[in-house]
Scaffold this motif. Structure first.
Motif, PDB file in Angstrom:
ATOM      1  N   THR A  89       0.780  -1.234   0.000  1.00  0.00           N
ATOM      2  CA  THR A  89       0.000   0.000   0.000  1.00  0.00           C
ATOM      3  C   THR A  89       0.813   1.286   0.000  1.00  0.00           C
ATOM      4  OG1 THR A  89      -0.139  -0.086   2.424  1.00  0.00           O
ATOM      5  CG2 THR A  89      -1.924  -1.107   1.178  1.00  0.00           C
ATOM      6  N   ARG A  90       2.094   1.227   0.367  1.00  0.00           N
ATOM      7  CA  ARG A  90       2.830   2.477   0.481  1.00  0.00           C
ATOM      8  C   ARG A  90       3.110   3.081  -0.891  1.00  0.00           C
ATOM      9  NH1 ARG A  90       8.181  -0.440   1.917  1.00  0.00           N
ATOM     10  NH2 ARG A  90       9.565   0.243   0.233  1.00  0.00           N
ATOM     11  N   ALA A  91       3.376   4.383  -0.899  1.00  0.00           N
ATOM     12  CA  ALA A  91       3.441   5.149  -2.148  1.00  0.00           C
ATOM     13  C   ALA A  91       4.445   4.595  -3.142  1.00  0.00           C
ATOM     14  CB  ALA A  91       3.762   6.608  -1.835  1.00  0.00           C
ATOM     15  N   ASN A  92       5.614   4.149  -2.661  1.00  0.00           N
ATOM     16  CA  ASN A  92       6.615   3.636  -3.608  1.00  0.00           C
ATOM     17  C   ASN A  92       6.629   2.114  -3.665  1.00  0.00           C
ATOM     18  OD1 ASN A  92       7.809   3.072  -1.157  1.00  0.00           O
ATOM     19  ND2 ASN A  92       9.739   4.093  -1.595  1.00  0.00           N
ATOM     20  N   GLY A  93       5.565   1.494  -3.148  1.00  0.00           N
ATOM     21  CA  GLY A  93       5.396   0.055  -3.284  1.00  0.00           C
ATOM     22  C   GLY A  93       4.606  -0.262  -4.537  1.00  0.00           C
ATOM     23  N   LEU A  94       3.587  -1.099  -4.410  1.00  0.00           N
ATOM     24  CA  LEU A  94       2.773  -1.438  -5.580  1.00  0.00           C
ATOM     25  C   LEU A  94       2.152  -0.213  -6.238  1.00  0.00           C
ATOM     26  CD1 LEU A  94       0.931  -4.757  -4.622  1.00  0.00           C
ATOM     27  CD2 LEU A  94       3.091  -4.447  -5.850  1.00  0.00           C
ATOM     28  N   PRO A  95       1.620   0.755  -5.454  1.00  0.00           N
ATOM     29  CA  PRO A  95       1.069   1.948  -6.106  1.00  0.00           C
ATOM     30  C   PRO A  95       2.101   2.702  -6.933  1.00  0.00           C
ATOM     31  CG  PRO A  95       0.267   1.807  -3.863  1.00  0.00           C
ATOM     32  CD  PRO A  95       1.348   0.766  -3.996  1.00  0.00           C
ATOM     33  N   GLY A  96       3.334   2.785  -6.447  1.00  0.00           N
ATOM     34  CA  GLY A  96       4.386   3.480  -7.186  1.00  0.00           C
ATOM     35  C   GLY A  96       4.780   2.748  -8.452  1.00  0.00           C
ATOM     36  N   LEU A  97       4.858   1.422  -8.381  1.00  0.00           N
ATOM     37  CA  LEU A  97       5.202   0.642  -9.571  1.00  0.00           C
ATOM     38  C   LEU A  97       4.141   0.809 -10.657  1.00  0.00           C
ATOM     39  CD1 LEU A  97       6.509  -2.693  -7.979  1.00  0.00           C
ATOM     40  CD2 LEU A  97       7.836  -0.719  -8.784  1.00  0.00           C
ATOM     41  N   LYS A  98       2.890   0.888 -10.226  1.00  0.00           N
ATOM     42  CA  LYS A  98       1.811   1.095 -11.193  1.00  0.00           C
ATOM     43  C   LYS A  98       1.845   2.505 -11.762  1.00  0.00           C
ATOM     44  CE  LYS A  98      -3.209   0.749 -11.708  1.00  0.00           C
ATOM     45  NZ  LYS A  98      -4.494   0.393 -11.026  1.00  0.00           N
ATOM     46  N   LYS A  99       2.030   3.497 -10.889  1.00  0.00           N
ATOM     47  CA  LYS A  99       2.023   4.901 -11.320  1.00  0.00           C
ATOM     48  C   LYS A  99       3.216   5.229 -12.210  1.00  0.00           C
ATOM     49  CE  LYS A  99       2.295   9.616  -9.476  1.00  0.00           C
ATOM     50  NZ  LYS A  99       2.361  10.438  -8.221  1.00  0.00           N
TER      51      LYS A  99
END
Length: 315
Positions: free
Chosen positions: A55-65
């Motif tokens: 959930t953290r910003a540079n985790g899965l969300p960051g990889l997607k973004k």
């Protein structure tokens, strides 16, 4: 970002129910939003890592973004530790969040995918101290330790603790013997507790700063092997732990998941803004332990993976 250990294959029998890897993961879809029609490389793979990475910003969300990467499935293992490493070795996951100082990288020939868009921020070792305990003497001792903590020194100590199975306290003692602080009495009159998370690198670092404070006259209570950031940060904030060796980028993201800070200077500015007034962040060490997306050599060759961006290619 809390870190690594190897003890490996035996740990996998803990009954975590990790799914088998392969094309089945792209059929079922995953917890991070992949669908059955996906056809990217990542959509065919299972990613493993900590609950926080999900959930953290540079985790899965960051990889997607930043890269358009959405895995077919995400399996919670541990924080770059033996469960994660063992699952990658045994083929139960196809990619993993493993940290850059982990000896398993060399041991198993893992391939660290390049991060050209700097999804993962700087992760310098940064001492955090309760403001009421941050006397000039305490700060001087802790900053002196950080100044001697080079990247190679950190890698070597982690290897000694994990690969050579040396006691973390002995590893820290040997480092300080080679790199003496020589500040007798500098921290006299101060009583404080020093914490660490429950992976070897953090325990080594906790011992390192604790021993230096003790040699400078401080009365120190060690509180090592606490657990994840969700457990130790509230204790630090409440003052039941007074000093903790943190990773500046991971903590900044944990406290503010909207931060885009990347360089050490940017991360420290973001961290200092996000920290409560009761906690002081001291000078970061040169040594870092960054998150890295790791795959096996076989997976890298099969899908021609060099960069994280390659995971978003059509397969």
């Amino acid at each position: 970002m809390i870190r690594s250990s190897i003890g490996i294959v035996a740990v996998i029998g803990l009954g975590l129910g990790l799914a088998a890897c392969g094309k089945d993961s792209s059929k079922t879809g995953g917890s991070n939003g992949a669908t059955s029609g996906s056809s990217t490389v990542a959509s065919k793979l299972i990613m493993g890592g900590s609950a926080e990475f999900k959930t953290r910003a540079n985790g899965l969300p960051g990889l997607k973004k930043n890269y358009g990467v959405v895995f077919g499935k995400y399996t919670v293992t541990d924080t770059g530790g033996p469960v994660t490493v063992g699952a990658l070795v045994n083929g139960q996951i196809d990619a993993a969040d493993i940290f850059s100082t982990d000896p398993s990288i060399k041991k198993y020939g893992f391939v660290s995918l390049k991060d050209p868009k700097n999804n993962f921020a700087a992760q310098n070792i940064t001492p955090l101290v309760t403001k009421s305990k941050a006397t000039p003497g305490v700060e001087a001792v802790l900053n002196a330790v950080s100044a001697k903590l080079s990247q190679q020194a950190l890698v070597d100590m982690v290897s000694q603790a994990i690969t050579d199975k040396e006691d973390p306290a002995a590893v820290a003692k040997a480092f300080l013997a080679k790199n003496p602080i020589n500040m007798p009495g500098k921290a006299s009159g101060v009583s404080l507790s020093v914490g660490s998370s429950n992976f070897p690198e953090s325990v080594v670092l906790g011992n390192l700063y604790s021993q230096a404070l003790k040699s400078a006259g401080a009365k120190v209570t060690d509180k090592f092997n606490i657990g994840s950031r969700e457990k130790y940060y509230p204790a630090l904030k409440a003052g039941s732990i007074n000093m903790f060796p943190e990773y500046n980028g991971a903590l900044a993201s944990y406290l503010d998941n909207s931060t885009s800070a990347s360089s050490t200077a940017e991360v420290m500015a973001a961290l200092e803004k996000a920290l409560p007034s009761s906690i002081v962040a001291l000078t970061p060490a040169q040594a870092q332990d960054n998150d890295s997306v790791m795959v096996t050599k076989a997976t890298a060759e099969k899908y021609h993976l060099v960069s994280i961006a390659d995971l978003a290619k059509k397969d």
